[in-house]
Design an enzyme around this catalytic site. Structure first.
Site, PDB file in Angstrom:
ATOM      1  N   CYS A  20      22.146  36.983  50.485  1.00 22.72           N
ATOM      2  CA  CYS A  20      23.256  36.127  50.082  1.00 22.72           C
ATOM      3  C   CYS A  20      23.216  35.984  48.563  1.00 22.72           C
ATOM      4  CB  CYS A  20      23.122  34.754  50.742  1.00 22.72           C
ATOM      5  SG  CYS A  20      24.464  33.636  50.275  1.00 22.72           S
ATOM      6  N   ASP A  84      54.875  40.302  39.440  1.00 20.31           N
ATOM      7  CA  ASP A  84      55.841  39.208  39.376  1.00 20.31           C
ATOM      8  C   ASP A  84      56.829  39.234  40.548  1.00 20.31           C
ATOM      9  OD1 ASP A  84      57.169  41.478  38.495  1.00 20.31           O
ATOM     10  OD2 ASP A  84      58.325  40.409  36.966  1.00 20.31           O
ATOM     11  N   GLU A  85      56.675  40.188  41.451  1.00 22.74           N
ATOM     12  CA  GLU A  85      57.512  40.263  42.647  1.00 22.74           C
ATOM     13  C   GLU A  85      56.702  39.838  43.860  1.00 22.74           C
ATOM     14  OE1 GLU A  85      59.892  43.833  43.030  1.00 22.74           O
ATOM     15  OE2 GLU A  85      59.509  44.280  40.930  1.00 22.74           O
TER      16      GLU A  85
END
Length: 104
Positions: A20, A84-85
């Site tokens: 981990c 940006d779409e």
């Protein structure tokens, strides 16, 4: 998948242990080894694409399959155009496996 008992994060196999990022380690048992298969080694900087038809871990929604008319499909979002779409929503029929896309 193995989860860290200390912090709850997903642990990844390294050598003969699960590690981990918090520093916890546990040895891989024989039973755990039979549950995992390494198909190819990749460097830490590479993206990993999960292959296969087993998508039963994806969320489901009501959608009519254009191929068989089934009314349930798995779905996921993926950025396929400029940032940006909006994302593209992909759907896969739970019955026949037909995959199609929807745009917002």
């Amino acid at each position: 998948m193995e989860f860290c008992p200390k912090c709850g994060t997903v642990m990844f196999p390294k050598d003969n242990c699960f590690e981990c990022k918090c520093g916890y380690k546990s040895e891989i048992t024989k039973e755990q080894k039979s549950n995992y298969e390494v198909s190819e080694k990749v460097s830490a900087k590479e993206n990993i694409i999960v292959k296969g038809e087993d998508v039963k871990t994806l969320p489901c929604t009501r959608a009519i399959c254009p191929k068989c008319g089934n009314k349930e499909a798995f779905w996921w979002l993926q950025q396929t155009r400029r940032a940006d779409e909006s994302e593209t929503r992909f759907l896969r029929c739970t019955k026949c496996g037909q995959t199609w896309r929807e745009y917002d």
